[in-house]
Every structure is written in structure tokens, then in C-alpha cells.
Motif scaffolding. Structure first.
Motif, mmCIF file in Angstrom:
data_model
loop_
_atom_site.group_PDB
_atom_site.id
_atom_site.type_symbol
_atom_site.label_atom_id
_atom_site.label_comp_id
_atom_site.label_asym_id
_atom_site.label_seq_id
_atom_site.Cartn_x
_atom_site.Cartn_y
_atom_site.Cartn_z
ATOM 1 N N PHE A 23 0.899 -1.055 0.006
ATOM 2 C CA PHE A 23 -0.245 0.148 -0.137
ATOM 3 C C PHE A 23 0.514 1.642 0.397
ATOM 4 O O PHE A 23 0.147 1.813 -0.419
ATOM 5 N N ALA A 24 1.872 1.516 0.774
ATOM 6 C CA ALA A 24 2.746 2.258 0.852
ATOM 7 C C ALA A 24 3.384 2.614 -0.419
ATOM 8 O O ALA A 24 3.906 4.106 -0.987
ATOM 9 N N GLU A 25 4.087 1.828 -0.804
ATOM 10 C CA GLU A 25 4.067 1.641 -2.076
ATOM 11 C C GLU A 25 3.606 2.254 -3.304
ATOM 12 O O GLU A 25 4.415 3.615 -4.675
ATOM 13 N N LYS A 26 2.489 1.737 -3.445
ATOM 14 C CA LYS A 26 1.632 3.552 -4.399
ATOM 15 C C LYS A 26 0.810 4.211 -3.966
ATOM 16 O O LYS A 26 0.451 4.862 -4.150
ATOM 17 N N GLU A 27 1.314 4.625 -2.390
ATOM 18 C CA GLU A 27 1.005 6.104 -1.845
ATOM 19 C C GLU A 27 -0.631 5.904 -1.740
ATOM 20 O O GLU A 27 -1.361 6.814 -2.209
ATOM 21 N N LEU A 28 -1.309 4.756 -1.100
ATOM 22 C CA LEU A 28 -2.354 5.149 -0.756
ATOM 23 C C LEU A 28 -3.023 5.286 0.669
ATOM 24 O O LEU A 28 -4.364 5.945 0.477
ATOM 25 N N CYS A 29 -2.288 5.510 0.705
ATOM 26 C CA CYS A 29 -2.689 5.789 2.609
ATOM 27 C C CYS A 29 -3.460 4.778 3.195
ATOM 28 O O CYS A 29 -4.377 5.276 3.521
ATOM 29 N N VAL A 30 -3.361 3.651 3.055
ATOM 30 C CA VAL A 30 -3.820 3.350 3.665
ATOM 31 C C VAL A 30 -3.130 2.166 4.834
ATOM 32 O O VAL A 30 -2.091 1.440 4.489
ATOM 33 N N THR A 31 -3.236 1.731 5.929
ATOM 34 C CA THR A 31 -2.627 0.550 7.055
ATOM 35 C C THR A 31 -3.549 -0.212 7.573
ATOM 36 O O THR A 31 -4.658 0.526 8.433
ATOM 37 N N TRP A 32 -2.141 -1.178 7.555
ATOM 38 C CA TRP A 32 -4.317 -2.372 8.280
ATOM 39 C C TRP A 32 -3.176 -2.362 10.104
ATOM 40 O O TRP A 32 -2.100 -3.095 10.007
ATOM 41 N N ASP A 33 -4.013 -2.384 10.651
ATOM 42 C CA ASP A 33 -3.181 -2.320 12.402
ATOM 43 C C ASP A 33 -3.760 -3.627 12.513
ATOM 44 O O ASP A 33 -4.075 -4.615 12.305
ATOM 45 N N VAL A 34 -2.896 -4.156 13.946
ATOM 46 C CA VAL A 34 -2.502 -5.333 14.185
ATOM 47 C C VAL A 34 -4.568 -6.058 14.072
ATOM 48 O O VAL A 34 -5.000 -6.876 13.751
ATOM 49 N N GLU A 35 -5.051 -5.435 15.200
ATOM 50 C CA GLU A 35 -6.292 -5.125 14.933
ATOM 51 C C GLU A 35 -7.747 -5.575 14.448
ATOM 52 O O GLU A 35 -8.307 -6.606 13.654
ATOM 53 N N LEU A 36 -7.220 -4.366 13.535
ATOM 54 C CA LEU A 36 -7.752 -4.357 11.997
ATOM 55 C C LEU A 36 -7.945 -5.458 11.321
ATOM 56 O O LEU A 36 -8.888 -6.413 10.472
ATOM 57 N N TYR A 37 -6.907 -6.021 11.145
ATOM 58 C CA TYR A 37 -6.472 -7.171 9.552
ATOM 59 C C TYR A 37 -6.904 -8.408 11.095
ATOM 60 O O TYR A 37 -7.688 -9.499 9.896
ATOM 61 N N GLY A 38 -7.131 -8.293 12.288
ATOM 62 C CA GLY A 38 -7.519 -9.632 12.309
ATOM 63 C C GLY A 38 -8.955 -9.997 12.523
ATOM 64 O O GLY A 38 -9.760 -10.519 11.822
ATOM 65 N N GLU A 39 -9.899 -8.402 12.044
ATOM 66 C CA GLU A 39 -11.137 -8.346 11.604
ATOM 67 C C GLU A 39 -11.501 -8.906 9.756
ATOM 68 O O GLU A 39 -11.652 -10.133 9.436
ATOM 69 N N LEU A 40 -10.157 -8.209 10.067
ATOM 70 C CA LEU A 40 -9.945 -8.866 8.071
ATOM 71 C C LEU A 40 -9.607 -10.563 7.068
ATOM 72 O O LEU A 40 -10.149 -10.966 6.556
ATOM 73 N N LEU A 41 -8.811 -10.628 8.382
ATOM 74 C CA LEU A 41 -8.686 -12.001 8.422
ATOM 75 C C LEU A 41 -10.451 -13.324 8.232
ATOM 76 O O LEU A 41 -9.643 -14.822 8.126
ATOM 77 N N LYS A 42 -11.313 -12.690 8.685
ATOM 78 C CA LYS A 42 -12.389 -13.338 8.502
ATOM 79 C C LYS A 42 -13.254 -14.114 7.218
ATOM 80 O O LYS A 42 -13.992 -14.564 6.698
ATOM 81 N N ILE A 43 -12.539 -12.956 6.348
ATOM 82 C CA ILE A 43 -12.670 -12.919 4.801
ATOM 83 C C ILE A 43 -11.372 -13.945 4.298
ATOM 84 O O ILE A 43 -10.232 -13.244 4.688
ATOM 85 N N GLY A 44 -11.535 -15.231 3.704
ATOM 86 C CA GLY A 44 -10.440 -15.431 2.916
ATOM 87 C C GLY A 44 -10.471 -15.315 1.696
ATOM 88 O O GLY A 44 -10.836 -15.193 0.592
ATOM 89 N N GLY A 45 -8.411 -15.353 1.566
ATOM 90 C CA GLY A 45 -7.186 -15.072 0.527
ATOM 91 C C GLY A 45 -7.981 -13.232 0.260
ATOM 92 O O GLY A 45 -8.498 -12.174 0.650
#
Length: 323
Positions: free
Chosen positions: A107-129
Motif C-alpha cells: 500500500f505504501a509503495e502505491k502511496e494509497l494512505c492505507v494501513t492495516w493495524d493488528v486489530e483491523l487485520y484480525g477482523e479482515l482475516l475472517k475473509i478468505g483470500g
């Protein structure tokens, strides 16, 4: 207290008071509830008729599985036809300090201004892939300004992000910055030595999974391990497609397969495929609901902290360990 069945297939059960959260809770049978502090003999059929040593922990109205080891060997005909491993969280605890970091770098290389913190990523892991995870996140929070507007172009945008994320992740694996979890090598070697088919079945990119298997398990093992990963199936976990593909490719019945997973969505996929499933909890999945699992452990483990072995996997096929 210790309870010993006086037979050749003795099952030894040890109880102790603990304050830690139960790994796997089941109702405490009246037989155990009434034992008090005495040492007693009883038929091994109360637990398993399979020559196991089972270490349990006594708590009010519940039992906690702490470790299991075999006290007798099984014949080759009784062995699982296939032992199927998830990758992330099972072979390596990759998510928090591997995949998450690599997503953020892409995300940083593309300058998207997006960061997934530890807690958020834990929620996103409920989505496979990974591609599905990014798409769902951007659909929910809004697409970055630098993302294309057209649907098909967005699919390629996501695919390019994921390719770069995979390259960054593979660099971590090649440098061996993320180690195998305890017991992984031992259990795979037990299976391969006995002629049991072994596969890694993952929603992650095939290149990333292959890198983990090749660099961390070594080329000799890698040559004997099948990999089913990424977009090899149209629907990802919790859909059972990946596990059904593995069984069909191996030419074995799903009922003769044992799966090692770490997440609720992986468990759902394994059970929907009609397979036995052992959970080895990972950093992101420790609090998930594993009521449908056949057994739950903190890890596979190596001696002297071995949690289970191939014989235990074999015995699951004959009788569900926890019901």
C-alpha cells in the motif's frame, strides 16, 4: 489425581486445577464428577479405545485437553489416507508479522494512505483470500483516489497489489525471518515416513505457500508435499472446495483425511468437506469458536511439549475425540 485402566490399552487421565482459559470445553461426565480425590480404575471405553495417553485438566463442569500422546502403534491400514495442512497460522504464524506487514508495504509503495493495524487485520482475516480481503475492505471504506474507477480495472489493480504483496512476503520467508511452528516438521515427517499423503491447502497465493514449504521445510520434503493454493478453486474457505480438490486429486475418501487448521473459517471448510479437523490455535485465532473441531491444541508441539502425533490423527478416524 491419576486414573488408570488396568489393560494393555490403558488410558491414563491426569486432572489438575488450572486458571487458564480452556482449550476445548466439553460437559464433565458424571463418572468424572463423582471421582473426588481418589485414584480409581475404569474401562478405557469411557474415553478412547485406541491406546492413547490423554492428559486432561479438571475444571468445574468442563474438561480441557492439554496434551495427547500414543501408547501403541496403529497398522498401516488404519492410517489417514491424507494429512492436510492449512498454511498461514498452522505451518507458520505468518499473519501479524508477515502478510499484514507485506500488505502495508505494498500500500505504501502505491502511496494509497492505507494501513492495516493488528486489530483491523484480525477482523479482515475472517475473509478468505488476500485479493478478496482487499476488495471487501475498499468496498466498505471507500476506494483510494489512485485506484481506477472501472470494475475490471479495479480487479487488475487489486491483482497487482497482491502480486507485489506476495513478492514482499516471499522475501521474508526466503530470509527465514518467520520460523515454522513447533511440531510441524515432526508431524510431517511421521506422515511421510508412513506413506501418508501430505498436502498444504491454503487460500494464500500459491507462490507464497510454495516458498514457505520449500524454504522452511526444505526441498526434500517439498518434493513429497502437494500444494493446493490461491485461485486453484473458484470459492475459498469457508467453502470446502480446496479440501475436496485435494481429496479428489489424491483419489482418497474425504472421511479418511485429517485436516490441521487454525481458524474458524478453515474448520468450517474441513468439516463441510466431511473431514476430521484438529485446530492448532494461532495468535489471531485463539478466541475463535471451535466447538465443531475434533480436537483443539495450542500447537502441534515437539518433545517434551508434544501435543499430538500421527497416531492421534489416526485414532480420530475411528472415533471423534471430543463430542
Amino acid at each position: 489425581m491419576a486414573i488408570v485402566a488396568p489393560s494393555s490399552s490403558a488410558v491414563v487421565v491426569s486432572f489438575a486445577l488450572v486458571s487458564t482459559k480452556s482449550l476445548y470445553n466439553v460437559p464433565l461426565p458424571p463418572t468424572f464428577a463423582s471421582l473426588g480425590n481418589a485414584t480409581r480404575s475404569f474401562s478405557s471405553s469411557l474415553l478412547l479405545r485406541c491406546g492413547l495417553k490423554v492428559v486432561l485438566c479438571r475444571r468445574p463442569r468442563s474438561l480441557e485437553i492439554l496434551s495427547v500422546s500414543s501408547s501403541s502403534s496403529s497398522s498401516a491400514s488404519d492410517l489417514p489416507a491424507a494429512l492436510l495442512f492449512d498454511c498461514d497460522g498452522v505451518l507458520v504464524d505468518t499473519e501479524k508479522d508477515g502478510h499484514r506487514i507485506s500488505f502495508n508495504e505494498s500500500f505504501a509503495e502505491k502511496e494509497l494512505c492505507v494501513t492495516w493495524d493488528v486489530e483491523l487485520y484480525g477482523e479482515l482475516l475472517k475473509i478468505g483470500g488476500g485479493k478478496e480481503r482487499m476488495t471487501a475492505y475498499f468496498n466498505e471504506t471507500g476506494w483510494p483516489e489512485k485506484a481506477p474507477k472501472a470494475k475490471e480495472e479495479r480487479k487488475e489493480f487489486i491483482a497487482s497489489l497482491h502480486r507485489r504483496k506476495t513478492e514482499l512476503f516471499m522475501a521474508l520467508i526466503e530470509k527465514k525471518l518467520l520460523p515454522l511452528r513447533p511440531g510441524v516438521e515432526r508431524l510431517i515427517d511421521e506422515a511421510l515416513d508412513k506413506g501418508v499423503k501430505v498436502a498444504v491447502c491454503s487460500t494464500s497465493n500459491e507462490k507464497a505457500v510454495s516458498a514457505i514449504v520449500s524454504f522452511l521445510l526444505g526441498p526434500e520434503r517439498a518434493d513429497k508435499i502437494a500444494i493446493f493454493a490461491g485461485d486453484v478453486v473458484p470459492r475459498k474457505k469457508p467453502d470446502p472446495a480446496i479440501y475436496l480438490l485435494a481429496a479428489n486429486t489424491f483419489g482418497v475418501d474425504t472421511s479418511s483425511c485429517v485436516v490441521v487448521e487454525d481458524s474458524a473459517i478453515g474448520l468450517a471448510a474441513a468439516k463441510a468437506a466431511g473431514m476430521k479437523c484438529i485446530i492448532t490455535k494461532s495468535s489471531y485465532t485463539a478466541e475463535e469458536d471451535f466447538l465443531n473441531a475434533d480436537a483443539v491444541f495450542d500447537c502441534i508441539g515437539d518433545p517434551p511439549k508434544q501435543q499430538f502425533d500421527l497416531a492421534f490423527c489416526t485414532n480420530l478416524l475411528a472415533k471423534q475425540f471430543v463430542s
